[in-house]
Motif scaffolding. Sequence first.
Motif, PDB file in Angstrom:
ATOM      1  N   ALA A  90      37.685  37.053  41.849  1.00 32.14           N
ATOM      2  CA  ALA A  90      38.642  37.754  40.992  1.00 32.14           C
ATOM      3  C   ALA A  90      39.000  36.913  39.769  1.00 32.14           C
ATOM      4  O   ALA A  90      39.069  37.426  38.649  1.00 32.14           O
ATOM      5  CB  ALA A  90      39.901  38.117  41.775  1.00 32.14           C
ATOM      6  N   ALA A  91      39.189  35.608  39.967  1.00 31.68           N
ATOM      7  CA  ALA A  91      39.522  34.726  38.848  1.00 31.68           C
ATOM      8  C   ALA A  91      38.357  34.632  37.860  1.00 31.68           C
ATOM      9  O   ALA A  91      38.556  34.682  36.634  1.00 31.68           O
ATOM     10  CB  ALA A  91      39.895  33.336  39.366  1.00 31.68           C
ATOM     11  N   ALA A  92      37.131  34.510  38.375  1.00 28.41           N
ATOM     12  CA  ALA A  92      35.959  34.421  37.497  1.00 28.41           C
ATOM     13  C   ALA A  92      35.760  35.719  36.722  1.00 28.41           C
ATOM     14  O   ALA A  92      35.489  35.693  35.512  1.00 28.41           O
ATOM     15  CB  ALA A  92      34.711  34.103  38.319  1.00 28.41           C
ATOM     16  N   LEU A  93      35.904  36.843  37.391  1.00 22.39           N
ATOM     17  CA  LEU A  93      35.767  38.132  36.697  1.00 22.39           C
ATOM     18  C   LEU A  93      36.856  38.299  35.651  1.00 22.39           C
ATOM     19  O   LEU A  93      36.597  38.791  34.548  1.00 22.39           O
ATOM     20  CB  LEU A  93      35.808  39.283  37.706  1.00 22.39           C
ATOM     21  N   SER A  94      38.059  37.893  35.977  1.00 14.23           N
ATOM     22  CA  SER A  94      39.166  37.992  35.025  1.00 14.23           C
ATOM     23  C   SER A  94      38.888  37.167  33.772  1.00 14.23           C
ATOM     24  O   SER A  94      39.139  37.626  32.654  1.00 14.23           O
ATOM     25  CB  SER A  94      40.465  37.530  35.690  1.00 14.23           C
ATOM     26  N   ARG A  95      38.355  35.956  33.947  1.00 15.04           N
ATOM     27  CA  ARG A  95      38.000  35.118  32.793  1.00 15.04           C
ATOM     28  C   ARG A  95      36.934  35.777  31.940  1.00 15.04           C
ATOM     29  O   ARG A  95      36.864  35.563  30.736  1.00 15.04           O
ATOM     30  CB  ARG A  95      37.516  33.744  33.247  1.00 15.04           C
ATOM     31  N   ALA A  96      36.083  36.592  32.563  1.00 14.42           N
ATOM     32  CA  ALA A  96      35.017  37.290  31.840  1.00 14.42           C
ATOM     33  C   ALA A  96      35.489  38.643  31.302  1.00 14.42           C
ATOM     34  O   ALA A  96      34.707  39.370  30.697  1.00 14.42           O
ATOM     35  CB  ALA A  96      33.820  37.496  32.765  1.00 14.42           C
ATOM     36  N   GLY A  97      36.755  38.977  31.555  1.00 17.70           N
ATOM     37  CA  GLY A  97      37.301  40.226  31.038  1.00 17.70           C
ATOM     38  C   GLY A  97      37.047  41.437  31.914  1.00 17.70           C
ATOM     39  O   GLY A  97      37.163  42.569  31.456  1.00 17.70           O
ATOM     40  N   VAL A  98      36.692  41.218  33.178  1.00 14.00           N
ATOM     41  CA  VAL A  98      36.401  42.318  34.097  1.00 14.00           C
ATOM     42  C   VAL A  98      37.440  42.300  35.217  1.00 14.00           C
ATOM     43  O   VAL A  98      37.705  41.251  35.808  1.00 14.00           O
ATOM     44  CB  VAL A  98      34.994  42.176  34.715  1.00 14.00           C
ATOM     45  N   GLN A  99      38.010  43.460  35.491  1.00 17.34           N
ATOM     46  CA  GLN A  99      38.956  43.562  36.598  1.00 17.34           C
ATOM     47  C   GLN A  99      38.545  44.713  37.503  1.00 17.34           C
ATOM     48  O   GLN A  99      38.503  45.863  37.074  1.00 17.34           O
ATOM     49  CB  GLN A  99      40.378  43.799  36.100  1.00 17.34           C
ATOM     50  N   LEU A 100      38.211  44.376  38.744  1.00 19.15           N
ATOM     51  CA  LEU A 100      37.925  45.410  39.734  1.00 19.15           C
ATOM     52  C   LEU A 100      39.260  45.900  40.291  1.00 19.15           C
ATOM     53  O   LEU A 100      40.144  45.100  40.590  1.00 19.15           O
ATOM     54  CB  LEU A 100      37.041  44.863  40.852  1.00 19.15           C
ATOM     55  N   PRO A 101      39.422  47.213  40.419  1.00 23.12           N
ATOM     56  CA  PRO A 101      40.721  47.749  40.796  1.00 23.12           C
ATOM     57  C   PRO A 101      41.142  47.469  42.236  1.00 23.12           C
ATOM     58  O   PRO A 101      42.329  47.457  42.528  1.00 23.12           O
ATOM     59  CB  PRO A 101      40.575  49.254  40.567  1.00 23.12           C
ATOM     60  N   ALA A 102      40.207  47.234  43.126  1.00 23.69           N
ATOM     61  CA  ALA A 102      40.592  47.064  44.525  1.00 23.69           C
ATOM     62  C   ALA A 102      39.673  46.087  45.226  1.00 23.69           C
ATOM     63  O   ALA A 102      38.617  46.455  45.724  1.00 23.69           O
ATOM     64  CB  ALA A 102      40.562  48.412  45.248  1.00 23.69           C
ATOM     65  N   MET A 103      40.065  44.823  45.233  1.00 23.64           N
ATOM     66  CA  MET A 103      39.312  43.822  45.982  1.00 23.64           C
ATOM     67  C   MET A 103      40.138  43.480  47.207  1.00 23.64           C
ATOM     68  O   MET A 103      41.341  43.251  47.113  1.00 23.64           O
ATOM     69  CB  MET A 103      39.068  42.577  45.132  1.00 23.64           C
TER      70      MET A 103
END
Length: 74
Positions: free
Chosen positions: A19-32
């Motif tokens: 989640a942190a890596a995706l957030s840094r890349a500008g991607v947020q999955l709605p339900a992890m």
Amino acid sequence: MPPTTPKIQEAVDARNALAAALSRAGVQLPAMDVRTPWADDSEGEARYALVHLGVCSAPVAHMLADVILRGAGA
């Protein structure tokens, strides 16, 4: 919340890192989430836990694919 076992904690840590890596890349999955199968032993402890990525919209799936391709050097 279910009791924390080493396998559950491993999955929670992996989910948080992803989640942190995706957030840094500008991607947020709605339900992890972290999910465990039914208990595998007599003490009711699961032998493994899974990181469930949930569902996402087509635009988010494209963003995720782009991030993976950039990371893979494609």
